[in-house]
Design an enzyme around this catalytic site. Structure first.
Site, mmCIF file in Angstrom:
data_model
loop_
_atom_site.group_PDB
_atom_site.id
_atom_site.type_symbol
_atom_site.label_atom_id
_atom_site.label_comp_id
_atom_site.label_asym_id
_atom_site.label_seq_id
_atom_site.Cartn_x
_atom_site.Cartn_y
_atom_site.Cartn_z
ATOM 1 N N GLY A 63 0.838 -1.173 -0.009
ATOM 2 C CA GLY A 63 0.132 -0.007 0.050
ATOM 3 C C GLY A 63 0.791 1.418 -0.012
ATOM 4 O O GLY A 63 2.118 1.377 -0.738
ATOM 5 N N GLY A 64 0.334 2.348 0.883
ATOM 6 C CA GLY A 64 1.208 3.389 0.895
ATOM 7 C C GLY A 64 2.585 3.256 1.252
ATOM 8 O O GLY A 64 3.425 4.300 1.083
ATOM 9 N N GLY B 239 22.785 8.799 -32.306
ATOM 10 C CA GLY B 239 22.142 9.620 -31.280
ATOM 11 C C GLY B 239 22.896 9.095 -29.911
ATOM 12 O O GLY B 239 23.094 9.874 -28.876
ATOM 13 N N ALA B 240 23.036 7.816 -30.027
ATOM 14 C CA ALA B 240 23.472 7.068 -28.607
ATOM 15 C C ALA B 240 24.761 7.379 -28.506
ATOM 16 O O ALA B 240 25.294 7.526 -27.017
ATOM 17 C CB ALA B 240 23.628 5.399 -28.859
#
Length: 517
Positions: free
Chosen positions: A172-173, A407-408
């Site tokens: 949960g939280g 681009g790498a």
């Protein structure tokens, strides 16, 4: 009126009571599950005799659902400070023997107090999590306690190192505090993390899944990447925390730690000359390169089982703590994809937060193509790594061992995005793409018109390779500072990191950047 002796007896009784947590039976139950108690974990983590407890006698304030009749000193969490290898740290350790380690208003207040002390005094915070979640009987008050902790995790982020060990349930939280911290460690078969448990999953989606498969250490270290270390047992988990701390400064104002280092006067590592294969398409293990460059047995890999096409971790070079980021040709040819980009970006940003210099080892053929990658936002996720490197002001050194395509090449800590020193090995190929793909595009018409198109293609591949698939065009432009023999790399790195130790770089004035999330 009580005598002095009686008052002392009361104190001794309360001290003894607090040490028992939820009592002998529950401690025995904890041990039967293969788990240590909250106090045993703290003793294992800290230097002997260094622990100073805070809030030992705190009790909950709830008067509903019969809780007013049940009180345990400490209220399910042990908090305090001590030392690890003689360095100050703050710690909280949730006690599952008290109300299942559930978080109450006062339980949260104890943790918050420790967090604030850690920030004021500039020392790491270690959280040992073992809790059934919010104490339901307290309603919104316990939820508010979680939010108080989350808020301080966020304030502390980048100020002090924060490490979370999951040593039992975390659901949960409760999962969001560890998620904000810098590193998460989990213990196999006795710990799990999830936002909604197996029962809720079954109700909502009709999926049958066990707690271990849904959110166990193996799941989160391989599939989701939520956890950085999956540990065989609690002792290994705590030893990993100690090892991690040894690479980190106390806070963002401190320098990365140094250990004593004696040079033998010859830092040549001839084995490095033979690691990269002659065939540019043949894989090799980047960890072998790392081991040849860093101080012996100093590499501590992070996120080892997740996105293994990139390798990240801490090491030492010449006694100096550094962060290492390397493409891994042995997995997916070392391409960058969504998971490897986010894994790398997170690690780079941690190192930059805490003044840990970065070494980047590059052998990357590009970004992974495909609909799965594009539809799941490789553009945005790849940009995270680009952003992280561009934003980093720590000393940054890149060594291109083989491929640096497209681009790498830019993303992997190129000179253009602020790297301080860029080296390449003689077999490095720095180009827009591989020679075959480039030749097929540039010479498409010529190849199609040739009598022997296969022979023509090979001729053009060889021509492109000769012109572009080497490090010298980049070196002529100054994008590469030096082309070096692999065997000399370790010596170059030791000198370069020493040269850069007083580097000062500032970013433009801003509240904060907007990293592509």
């Amino acid at each position: 009126m009580s005598t002095k002796k009686e008052k002392i007896e009361i104190l001794e009784k309360k001290n003894a009571e607090s040490l028992l947590g939820g009592g002998e039976a529950r401690i025995e139950s904890q041990h039967k599950k293969g788990k240590l108690t909250a106090r045993e974990r703290v003793e294992l983590l800290l230097d002997p005799g260094s622990f100073e407890e805070i809030g030992k006698f705190v009790m909950h304030r709830c008067k509903d659902f019969g809780l007013e009749k049940q009180h345990f000193l400490g209220d399910g969490v042990v908090t305090g400070y001590g030392t690890v290898n003689n360095r100050l740290i703050y710690v909280f350790s949730q006690d599952f023997t008290v109300f299942g380690g559930s978080l109450s208003e006062t339980h949260a207040e104890k943790i918050v107090k420790i967090m604030e002390l850690a920030m004021k005094n500039g020392a790491p915070l270690i959280g040992l999590n073992d809790s059934g979640g919010a104490r339901i009987q307290e309603g919104v008050v316990s939820l508010g306690g979680y939010a108080d902790i989350f808020y301080r995790n966020t304030l502390a982020s980048g100020v002090i190192p924060q490490i979370s060990a999951i040593m039992g349930p975390c659901a949960g939280g409760a999962v969001y505090s560890p998620a904000i911290t810098d590193f998460i460690l989990m213990v196999e078969n006795t710990s799990y993390m999830f936002v909604t448990g197996p029962n809720v999953v079954k109700t909502v989606t009709q999926e049958d899944v066990s707690a271990e498969d849904l959110g166990g250490a193996s799941t989160h270290s391989t599939k989701s990447g939520v956890t950085h270390f999956s540990c065989a047992n609690e002792v290994e988990c705590i030893n990993n925390i100690k090892a991690l701390l040894s690479y980190m400064p106390q806070n963002c104002e401190d320098d990365a730690p140094m250990v004593a280092y004696e040079s033998n006067g010859d830092e040549k590592v001839k084995a490095l000359n033979d690691i990269v294969p002659e065939n540019p398409n043949q894989p090799y293990d980047m960890r072998e390169v790392i081991d040849g460059l860093v101080d012996p047995q100093s590499f501590m890999e992070v996120h080892k089982n997740f996105a293994d096409n990139i390798v990240v971790g801490f090491a030492r070079i010449g006694g100096r703590s550094i962060g290492v980021v390397g493409n891994q040709p042995a997995s997916l040819a070392g391409v960058l994809d969504i998971d490897s980009s986010t894994k790398g970006a997170r690690f780079v940003r941690f190192c930059d937060c805490f003044n840990i210099p970065l070494l980047v080892l590059e052998d990357v053929p590009g970004f992974l193509p495909g609909t799965d990658q594009e539809w799941n936002a490789i553009i945005t996720n790849g940009a995270k790594l680009l952003y992280a490197f561009s934003e980093a002001t720590v000393p940054r050194i890149t060594v291109i061992t083989r491929k640096a395509y497209g681009g790498a090449y830019d993303v992997m800590n190129s000179k253009h995005i602020g790297a301080d020193m860029n080296y390449a090995w003689p077999q490095a190929e720095i180009a827009v793409m591989g020679a075959k793909g480039a030749a097929e595009i540039i010479f498409k018409k010529e190849i199609a018109e040739a009598d022997d198109s296969e022979a023509k293609l090979q001729e053009k591949v060889d021509e492109y390779t000769q012109k572009f698939a080497n490090p010298y065009r980049a070196a002529h432009r100054g994008y590469i500072d030096e082309v070096i023999m692999p065997e000399n790399t370790r010596a170059k790195l030791i000198r370069a990191f020493k040269m850069l130790e007083n580097k000062v770089a500032t970013l433009p004035k801003k509240k904060h950047g907007n990293i592509p999330l």
